[in-house]
Write an enzyme that holds these catalytic residues in place. Structure first.
Site, PDB file in Angstrom:
ATOM      1  N   ASP A   1       0.660  -1.263  -0.016  1.00 10.28           N
ATOM      2  CA  ASP A   1       0.131   0.195   0.081  1.00 10.28           C
ATOM      3  C   ASP A   1       0.686   1.392   0.172  1.00 10.28           C
ATOM      4  O   ASP A   1       0.421   2.178  -0.690  1.00 10.28           O
ATOM      5  CB  ASP A   1      -0.867  -0.044   1.282  1.00 10.28           C
ATOM      6  CG  ASP A   1      -2.086  -0.845   1.052  1.00 10.28           C
ATOM      7  OD1 ASP A   1      -2.283  -1.683  -0.076  1.00 10.28           O
ATOM      8  OD2 ASP A   1      -2.732  -1.189   1.906  1.00 10.28           O
TER       9      ASP A   1
ATOM     10  N   ASP B   1       0.073  13.850  21.121  1.00 15.71           N
ATOM     11  CA  ASP B   1       1.104  13.653  20.584  1.00 15.71           C
ATOM     12  C   ASP B   1       0.864  14.006  19.218  1.00 15.71           C
ATOM     13  O   ASP B   1       1.958  14.104  18.381  1.00 15.71           O
ATOM     14  CB  ASP B   1       1.442  12.017  20.634  1.00 15.71           C
ATOM     15  CG  ASP B   1       2.162  11.677  22.044  1.00 15.71           C
ATOM     16  OD1 ASP B   1       2.145  12.797  23.123  1.00 15.71           O
ATOM     17  OD2 ASP B   1       2.307  10.532  22.227  1.00 15.71           O
TER      18      ASP B   1
ATOM     19  N   SER C   1      -5.090   6.267  11.251  1.00 15.58           N
ATOM     20  CA  SER C   1      -6.274   6.700  12.267  1.00 15.58           C
ATOM     21  C   SER C   1      -6.963   5.432  12.915  1.00 15.58           C
ATOM     22  O   SER C   1      -7.114   5.332  13.926  1.00 15.58           O
ATOM     23  CB  SER C   1      -7.391   7.338  11.325  1.00 15.58           C
ATOM     24  OG  SER C   1      -8.487   7.537  12.061  1.00 15.58           O
ATOM     25  N   LEU C   2      -6.860   4.523  12.082  1.00 13.73           N
ATOM     26  CA  LEU C   2      -7.466   3.023  12.533  1.00 13.73           C
ATOM     27  C   LEU C   2      -6.810   2.555  13.898  1.00 13.73           C
ATOM     28  O   LEU C   2      -7.308   2.160  14.893  1.00 13.73           O
ATOM     29  CB  LEU C   2      -7.873   1.975  11.473  1.00 13.73           C
ATOM     30  CG  LEU C   2      -8.273   0.568  11.888  1.00 13.73           C
ATOM     31  CD1 LEU C   2      -9.776   0.810  12.480  1.00 13.73           C
ATOM     32  CD2 LEU C   2      -8.369  -0.113  11.232  1.00 13.73           C
TER      33      LEU C   2
END
Length: 305
Positions: A77, A190, A204-205
């Site tokens: 990816d 952070d 994000s996941l």
């Protein structure tokens, strides 16, 4: 009827030769179909240096200086994200040949490549339009390609201390009319991830963000290790403009656009909005998003059964 000649531009991972091991097969399939083949210059040099292709002549190009019917990403990816940055605003569909592990975006296996090319010639495929996030800086300019297919991450650097990110939202229409933005919140964390639906299954996941189905017309904001438990991911329409201003004890921070990071001084205002063009990704007929979600990410799997 004479078969149409299609042209293909090849991009690949230049750091791990095992992720290019199938290049012989890919090139053979393309030649068998009479395709016009181009290889990105750095990738071509890597393949020759690692003896993954012979010394035969293949047309090369540098960076984004090419045109073709399709682009082929050889890798995982991350390689597809790099390919998307080289394709840029060109309306060239990308085929992701998965030589990595997960392959959520790059979902064509080398063993399926011949069938995929047959589908291209017969028209038995679809092209999905994937939205991009465009990044603009109010201070030091962004270097390199300023758009993200997955996400834009604002992160701390050089210190264990969290950073402060002031996030404001307004619509494109109101911005053009000169209206002020509305404060969302000031994140003490952070970092902050702003992702597309495509990127919702990435960084994000791993920080607790939800999965969002592609082409749903939204942006997702997910904090990285927020100081307050009251801060949760939020979904906003992709017609909105996000303005971020960062304060940091180190007086600098990192902005990572699909993993391409750059240090910026604190006080820099970043403006994030939907890019005026899309990335086109080839999908074979019959490919289903939720099937990929279940198979690749074990979505809903219960090991007890």
């Amino acid at each position: 009827m004479e078969k149409k000649t299609l042209s293909f531009a090849l991009f690949g991972n230049v750091y791990q030769n095992e992720k290019s091991a199938a290049v012989h097969h890919v090139l053979a399939v393309l030649r068998d179909n009479g395709a016009h083949i181009l290889i990105e210059e750095e990738y071509n040099d890597f393949l020759r240096r690692e003896s993954l292709i012979a010394d035969e002549y293949i047309e090369t190009f540098s960076g984004s200086d090419f045109t073709s019917d399709f682009a082929i990403s050889m890798g995982g990816d991350g390689t597809l994200l790099m390919t998307a940055s080289r394709v840029g605003s060109k309306p060239i569909p990308i085929i992701g040949v998965n030589m990595g592990r997960l392959g959520f975006l790059a979902d064509v296996s080398p063993s399926d490549f011949a069938a995929t090319v047959d589908a291209l010639y017969s028209g038995s495929y679809t092209v999905e339009d994937r939205a991009l996030i465009k990044v603009e800086s109010g201070g030091e300019p962004i270097t390199g390609y300023p758009c993200a297919l997955n996400d834009v991450a604002i992160l701390k650097r050089d210190t264990a201390s969290m950073i402060s990110i002031r996030a404001s939202i307004h619509s494109v229409d109101r911005r053009e009319q000169g209206e002020d933005s509305e404060l969302l919140t000031t994140y003490q964390a952070d970092g902050l991830i702003v992702s597309t639906p495509t990127g919702s299954t990435a960084y994000s996941l791993s920080n607790g963000g939800p999965i969002i189905v592609p082409r749903t017309g939204v942006l997702l904001l997910t904090a990285v290790a927020p100081h307050s438990l009251n801060v949760r991911p939020i979904v906003i329409p992709d017609t909105a403009v996000v303005e971020l201003t960062v304060s940091s004890r180190s007086h600098s921070f990192l902005v990572a656009i699909d993993g391409r990071s750059q240090s910026l001084p604190e006080g820099t205002t970043l403006t994030l909005s939907r890019a005026p063009y899309v990335v086109k990704v080839v999908k074979r007929a019959g490919a289903r998003y939720f099937t990929t979600l279940r198979e690749k990410m074990m979505w809903g799997a219960d090991r007890r059964s």
